[in-house]
Motif scaffolding. Sequence first.
Motif, PDB file in Angstrom:
ATOM      1  N   ALA A   1      18.623  25.437  -4.726  1.00  0.00           N
ATOM      2  CA  ALA A   1      19.752  24.537  -4.322  1.00  0.00           C
ATOM      3  C   ALA A   1      19.374  23.362  -5.374  1.00  0.00           C
TER       4      ALA A   1
ATOM      5  N   TYR B   1      22.555  21.051  -2.002  1.00  0.00           N
ATOM      6  CA  TYR B   1      21.183  21.072  -1.317  1.00  0.00           C
ATOM      7  C   TYR B   1      21.592  21.402   0.394  1.00  0.00           C
TER       8      TYR B   1
ATOM      9  N   GLU C   1      21.815  26.225   1.787  1.00  0.00           N
ATOM     10  CA  GLU C   1      20.787  26.539   2.950  1.00  0.00           C
ATOM     11  C   GLU C   1      21.758  27.414   4.107  1.00  0.00           C
TER      12      GLU C   1
ATOM     13  N   LEU D   1      17.285  31.928  -0.685  1.00  0.00           N
ATOM     14  CA  LEU D   1      17.203  30.830  -1.149  1.00  0.00           C
ATOM     15  C   LEU D   1      15.633  30.329  -1.356  1.00  0.00           C
TER      16      LEU D   1
ATOM     17  N   ALA E   1      13.477  26.055   0.112  1.00  0.00           N
ATOM     18  CA  ALA E   1      14.515  25.188   0.632  1.00  0.00           C
ATOM     19  C   ALA E   1      14.175  23.826   1.313  1.00  0.00           C
TER      20      ALA E   1
ATOM     21  N   SER F   1      13.900  23.889  -4.431  1.00  0.00           N
ATOM     22  CA  SER F   1      15.186  23.352  -4.316  1.00  0.00           C
ATOM     23  C   SER F   1      15.375  21.799  -3.945  1.00  0.00           C
TER      24      SER F   1
ATOM     25  N   THR G   1      16.390  18.856  -1.660  1.00  0.00           N
ATOM     26  CA  THR G   1      16.642  18.526  -0.255  1.00  0.00           C
ATOM     27  C   THR G   1      17.525  17.386  -0.002  1.00  0.00           C
TER      28      THR G   1
END
Length: 429
Positions: A97, A102, A106, A117, A120, A142, A144
Motif C-alpha cells: 500500500a 493505505y 487492506e 497485500l 499491511a 506498506s 499505514t
Amino acid sequence: MNMRIMGNIKVLCIGDVHLGRPSSRMVLEAAQTDSDFPSPRDTLTQTTIRAQRLAVDVVVFSGDVVDQSNAHFEAFGALSNVVKMLAQAGIKVYAVAGNHDYEVLEKLAATIPEFRLLGADGSWEEEVLTLRESKLRIQGKSFTKRHSPDDPVADYTPPQDTIPTLALLHCDLGGDSNYAPVSLSQLESKAPSAWVLGHIHKPVLLKDDPLIFYPGTLHPLDSTETGPHGPWLLEIDPSGKASAKMIALAPLRYEYLRISLDGCDSVAEARTRITKDLSSWREEHLAELEDVQTISLRLSLTGHTAIFSELPLLCQELEENSEELMPGLQIEKIMQNCRPQVPLQTLAAGQDPAGLIARKLLILEQRLPQHDYTELLAAGRRHILAALQQADLPHEFNSNLEDPEVASVLDQAAASLLNLLLSQKEQSA
C-alpha cells in the motif's frame, strides 16, 4: 506448450495506478462531448491481457493502486476482475500500500482472496514462492498512514541466501520528505535482486546492478506526465541476474514539443516546418507508439518570424486539423512564444510605448534582473486569475497556473501588442 516450463522467472511490475482519481482537464472535456478517452482502468485491463500473453509468473503493484478510500467501489470492480483473470491464468498477485491507498487497499485485499497485500501493519513481510524448479522471494512493506517521515529501509534485512528476492516499497527518493524517504545509497547497500519502487510518477531506471527502478504511473494522469507509460517486465535468469524494461502499453501519451519558426517568412513555410518536425518526432518514437491511441500535445512555437501577426490563424488551423498531422493527435494547447522579427535590444532603448514593451519582453526572455522577472510574473498571475474568475470558468481551469504558463501568456500578449504598435507606426510613416 506452457511457456513457464523453462527459462527466466518473469514478473510484471506495475507502479502507481490511482484508480478513481478525478479526470484531468482533457478527460473532462472529452466527457462533455461524449468522446472516448483512455483511462487508468483501461490500461490496467490491457496490462492483464499482456501478462497472460507473456505467461508471467507474478504481477506486483508498488503502491497507490487506488487513489483514495472514497474510490472503494470503483477500485473493487476493476481490481477484482483483474485479479480473477490473472488467477485463472495461474499468475500470482502481490502488492504494497502507498500513501493514497493505505486504508482502502487492506479492505480490498480482505475481500479479494487472490490479492496478497504485504506488510499491511507497516513492517517488512515476505513470502517464498516455488515456481517450477526455481524459487522467488517477494518482500514488501506498506504505508499505514498518509504521511511517514521515517526511513522505511532502516529495519530491512537483506536476504542471506541465494534465493532471488524482489522487494516492493512505496517511497520517496532522497531529501526531507513525509513519504518514506530513502537514499539511493541505502537501497544499494541493502540490495535484494531488485527493488521495485512506487510513489514517483516518472518511470526511471535508477540502477542496473543492483536493479532499482520506479515503474512510474501505469497510465499518465495529467499533461505533466509526458512520455511512454506502462508496466515493466522484470526477468530473473537462472544465475539470479535481474533485468527490467518498460512495455509502453498506455493508450494515452502526453507530450510537450517545441518547434522553432525562426526565420519563417510565410505561413506556407511555417506549415512545412511544423509538419516536418512532427513527422520527425513520430519517426523517432515510433517503437513506443504501437499501443498509443491518443497523443495529447502541448505545442510551443518559438523564434522570430515575419508572420507573427498571422500566427493566431495558423494556431487555429493546427488545432482543427491535428488528426491530419498525426494519427491520434489531439493538440491540447498551443503556446505561441514567437516574437516579431524586430531587434528588441534596439527597441528597448526607446522611451516610447514600444520601448517599454520591448524591455518587458527582454526581462521575460532573459529572466533577468531576477527581481524584475519575479515581480512581472506575480503581477501577471494576479491579472490572469482575475480574468479567469471574471469569466466564471470551472475551478479546473483556474488552478495550477505555473510560472512557465504565466510567462507564456505575458510573452504572447506583449509581443502581440508590440507587433500592433510597429504595424501602426509603419502605416503612419
